[in-house]
Each structure stands twice: as structure tokens, then as C-alpha cells.
Design a protein around this motif. Structure first.
Motif, PDB file in Angstrom:
ATOM      1  N   ILE A  96      53.206  16.041  67.045  1.00  0.00           N
ATOM      2  CA  ILE A  96      52.811  17.412  67.372  1.00  0.00           C
ATOM      3  C   ILE A  96      53.994  18.172  67.954  1.00  0.00           C
ATOM      4  O   ILE A  96      54.238  19.326  67.608  1.00  0.00           O
ATOM      5  CB  ILE A  96      51.603  17.417  68.327  1.00  0.00           C
ATOM      6  CG1 ILE A  96      50.372  16.926  67.580  1.00  0.00           C
ATOM      7  CG2 ILE A  96      51.366  18.812  68.898  1.00  0.00           C
ATOM      8  CD1 ILE A  96      49.133  16.815  68.416  1.00  0.00           C
ATOM      9  N   GLY A  97      54.747  17.523  68.818  1.00  0.00           N
ATOM     10  CA  GLY A  97      55.936  18.157  69.382  1.00  0.00           C
ATOM     11  C   GLY A  97      56.942  18.550  68.319  1.00  0.00           C
ATOM     12  O   GLY A  97      57.527  19.633  68.359  1.00  0.00           O
ATOM     13  N   GLN A  98      57.141  17.671  67.355  1.00  0.00           N
ATOM     14  CA  GLN A  98      58.094  17.956  66.274  1.00  0.00           C
ATOM     15  C   GLN A  98      57.624  19.143  65.431  1.00  0.00           C
ATOM     16  O   GLN A  98      58.425  19.978  65.019  1.00  0.00           O
ATOM     17  CB  GLN A  98      58.284  16.729  65.386  1.00  0.00           C
ATOM     18  CG  GLN A  98      58.965  15.566  66.084  1.00  0.00           C
ATOM     19  CD  GLN A  98      60.382  15.908  66.513  1.00  0.00           C
ATOM     20  OE1 GLN A  98      61.126  16.527  65.775  1.00  0.00           O
ATOM     21  NE2 GLN A  98      60.732  15.515  67.715  1.00  0.00           N
ATOM     22  N   GLU A 103      61.116  25.757  64.157  1.00  0.00           N
ATOM     23  CA  GLU A 103      61.096  27.218  64.100  1.00  0.00           C
ATOM     24  C   GLU A 103      61.288  27.763  62.695  1.00  0.00           C
ATOM     25  O   GLU A 103      60.827  28.853  62.372  1.00  0.00           O
ATOM     26  CB  GLU A 103      62.163  27.792  65.029  1.00  0.00           C
ATOM     27  CG  GLU A 103      61.893  27.472  66.488  1.00  0.00           C
ATOM     28  CD  GLU A 103      63.004  27.941  67.392  1.00  0.00           C
ATOM     29  OE1 GLU A 103      63.921  28.645  66.914  1.00  0.00           O
ATOM     30  OE2 GLU A 103      62.949  27.605  68.584  1.00  0.00           O
ATOM     31  N   LYS A 104      61.961  27.023  61.833  1.00  0.00           N
ATOM     32  CA  LYS A 104      62.248  27.512  60.482  1.00  0.00           C
ATOM     33  C   LYS A 104      61.238  27.033  59.442  1.00  0.00           C
ATOM     34  O   LYS A 104      61.381  27.334  58.271  1.00  0.00           O
ATOM     35  CB  LYS A 104      63.657  27.094  60.074  1.00  0.00           C
ATOM     36  CG  LYS A 104      64.725  27.727  60.931  1.00  0.00           C
ATOM     37  CD  LYS A 104      66.109  27.305  60.507  1.00  0.00           C
ATOM     38  CE  LYS A 104      67.150  27.932  61.424  1.00  0.00           C
ATOM     39  NZ  LYS A 104      68.494  27.555  61.059  1.00  0.00           N
ATOM     40  N   CYS A 105      60.227  26.300  59.878  1.00  0.00           N
ATOM     41  CA  CYS A 105      59.233  25.770  58.940  1.00  0.00           C
ATOM     42  C   CYS A 105      58.264  26.864  58.514  1.00  0.00           C
ATOM     43  O   CYS A 105      57.937  27.763  59.281  1.00  0.00           O
ATOM     44  CB  CYS A 105      58.443  24.640  59.586  1.00  0.00           C
ATOM     45  SG  CYS A 105      59.427  23.178  59.940  1.00  0.00           S
ATOM     46  N   ALA A 135      52.966  17.822  75.932  1.00  0.00           N
ATOM     47  CA  ALA A 135      54.049  17.959  76.913  1.00  0.00           C
ATOM     48  C   ALA A 135      54.443  19.418  77.110  1.00  0.00           C
ATOM     49  O   ALA A 135      54.401  20.227  76.184  1.00  0.00           O
ATOM     50  CB  ALA A 135      55.266  17.158  76.459  1.00  0.00           C
ATOM     51  N   ALA A 136      54.831  19.743  78.319  1.00  0.00           N
ATOM     52  CA  ALA A 136      55.199  21.110  78.672  1.00  0.00           C
ATOM     53  C   ALA A 136      56.278  21.667  77.752  1.00  0.00           C
ATOM     54  O   ALA A 136      56.220  22.835  77.359  1.00  0.00           O
ATOM     55  CB  ALA A 136      55.660  21.161  80.136  1.00  0.00           C
ATOM     56  N   ARG A 137      57.245  20.853  77.391  1.00  0.00           N
ATOM     57  CA  ARG A 137      58.342  21.341  76.556  1.00  0.00           C
ATOM     58  C   ARG A 137      57.870  21.782  75.176  1.00  0.00           C
ATOM     59  O   ARG A 137      58.564  22.531  74.491  1.00  0.00           O
ATOM     60  CB  ARG A 137      59.440  20.287  76.442  1.00  0.00           C
ATOM     61  CG  ARG A 137      59.059  19.048  75.679  1.00  0.00           C
ATOM     62  CD  ARG A 137      60.146  17.983  75.728  1.00  0.00           C
ATOM     63  NE  ARG A 137      59.728  16.759  75.109  1.00  0.00           N
ATOM     64  CZ  ARG A 137      58.987  15.810  75.681  1.00  0.00           C
ATOM     65  NH1 ARG A 137      58.583  15.966  76.937  1.00  0.00           N
ATOM     66  NH2 ARG A 137      58.649  14.725  75.031  1.00  0.00           N
ATOM     67  N   HIS A 138      56.702  21.353  74.771  1.00  0.00           N
ATOM     68  CA  HIS A 138      56.172  21.735  73.453  1.00  0.00           C
ATOM     69  C   HIS A 138      55.163  22.882  73.522  1.00  0.00           C
ATOM     70  O   HIS A 138      54.687  23.319  72.481  1.00  0.00           O
ATOM     71  CB  HIS A 138      55.522  20.536  72.769  1.00  0.00           C
ATOM     72  CG  HIS A 138      56.473  19.412  72.531  1.00  0.00           C
ATOM     73  ND1 HIS A 138      57.651  19.547  71.828  1.00  0.00           N
ATOM     74  CD2 HIS A 138      56.434  18.130  72.918  1.00  0.00           C
ATOM     75  CE1 HIS A 138      58.285  18.405  71.798  1.00  0.00           C
ATOM     76  NE2 HIS A 138      57.575  17.512  72.456  1.00  0.00           N
ATOM     77  N   THR A 139      54.823  23.332  74.729  1.00  0.00           N
ATOM     78  CA  THR A 139      53.830  24.394  74.844  1.00  0.00           C
ATOM     79  C   THR A 139      54.455  25.776  74.918  1.00  0.00           C
ATOM     80  O   THR A 139      53.740  26.773  74.923  1.00  0.00           O
ATOM     81  CB  THR A 139      52.933  24.179  76.081  1.00  0.00           C
ATOM     82  OG1 THR A 139      53.730  24.202  77.268  1.00  0.00           O
ATOM     83  CG2 THR A 139      52.171  22.870  75.990  1.00  0.00           C
ATOM     84  N   ILE A 140      55.752  25.859  74.962  1.00  0.00           N
ATOM     85  CA  ILE A 140      56.434  27.155  74.997  1.00  0.00           C
ATOM     86  C   ILE A 140      56.100  27.916  73.731  1.00  0.00           C
ATOM     87  O   ILE A 140      56.221  27.414  72.625  1.00  0.00           O
ATOM     88  CB  ILE A 140      57.952  26.971  75.140  1.00  0.00           C
ATOM     89  CG1 ILE A 140      58.279  26.300  76.465  1.00  0.00           C
ATOM     90  CG2 ILE A 140      58.692  28.302  75.015  1.00  0.00           C
ATOM     91  CD1 ILE A 140      59.710  25.853  76.598  1.00  0.00           C
TER      92      ILE A 140
END
Length: 142
Positions: A96-98, A103-105, A135-140
Motif C-alpha cells: 500500500i505504501g508503494q 506519483e507518476k503512476c 504508516a504516517a509517511r504514506h498518509t501524506i
């Protein structure tokens, strides 16, 4: 086409003590099969084959836990894990994080990939509840 890595591991280890594998990546690290024999295959093809085989035995997520550091989300996840034998909590799934950080997908491809990943993460022989902690880093940007 999106490819994903697949390997064999068991969720059983967290039923009695969630601290043994608090994050999804810990299952990967504990599995000898994942370390030595993981394979890369087309995600959508595998998800479709599983959908056809399973005939609807995937649990839909009951909730997503979007956490921030030091917010108590790990304690909440552990409490949910041990609350009932049919409850599965998946913490910080790498796939999910990946998908989120790509951004370019193509948007439609990302949506399909998320549906496929959620289906695969929810595969179960029994009914129950599914919670996914992200994870927080993936919720941005969500």
C-alpha cells in the motif's frame, strides 16, 4: 503492468502476542520462504486468479488506522489483534505504501492496484474483521 512480490507466511504468530510481528514487514522477515523464495508476478493477474478461486472469501476492511508517530496506534493495533480470534490487523503493509507514493503512476492503475492489494490482504478461510494500519509517511496527501 504492476508486479508484486509473493511468498508464504502465516498470520498465526500474532494471535497470542502481537509484539512478535508488529508490522507487516516483520512477517516477511520471519518467513524463510520470503527470504529465499519470493517471486515477482503481475499483481492484477494474481488477484483475479485468487478472486476466481476464492469465490468471495476475502474480508473487506472494517477500518483504516491512519497513524502519526507516538499516537498510540501500535497499542490500538495490538489490542484489536488480541481482542478476538477472527480479527486481523495488518500494520504498515509495504504494498500500500508503494502504491501511495507512486506519483507518476496512472490514477486508474493505482486504484486497481489498491483494490487488488486489499483483496489479497483480506483473503481468509473464515469471516472476521480486518483493520489496516497505514504508516504516517504514506498518509501524506490523502
Amino acid at each position: 503492468e504492476i508486479k508484486a512480490y509473493f511468498c508464504d507466511f502465516q498470520f498465526d504468530q500474532t494471535e497470542k502476542d502481537p509484539s512478535l510481528a508488529p508490522r507487516y514487514i516483520d512477517f516477511y522477515g520471519e518467513s524463510v520462504h520470503c527470504q529465499e523464495h519470493s517471486v515477482s508476478l503481475p499483481l492484477h493477474d494474481i488477484a483475479e486468479a485468487c478472486r476466481e478461486h476464492d469465490k468471495g472469501t476475502s474480508i473487506e476492511p472494517d477500518a483504516f488506522i491512519l497513524n502519526q508517530p507516538r499516537s498510540g496506534s501500535t497499542i490500538l493495533s495490538n489490542m484489536l489483534t488480541v481482542s478476538h480470534p477472527d480479527t486481523r490487523v495488518i500494520s504498515d503493509p509495504t504494498a500500500i505504501g508503494q502504491i501511495f507514493k507512486c506519483e507518476k503512476c496512472d490514477h486508474d492503475l493505482k486504484v486497481q492496484a489498491l483494490k487488488d492489494v486489499m483483496y489479497l490482504l483480506g483473503r481468509s478461510q473464515t469471516s472476521g474483521q480486518l483493520f489496516v494500519k497505514i504508516a504516517a509517511r504514506h498518509t501524506i496527501g490523502l
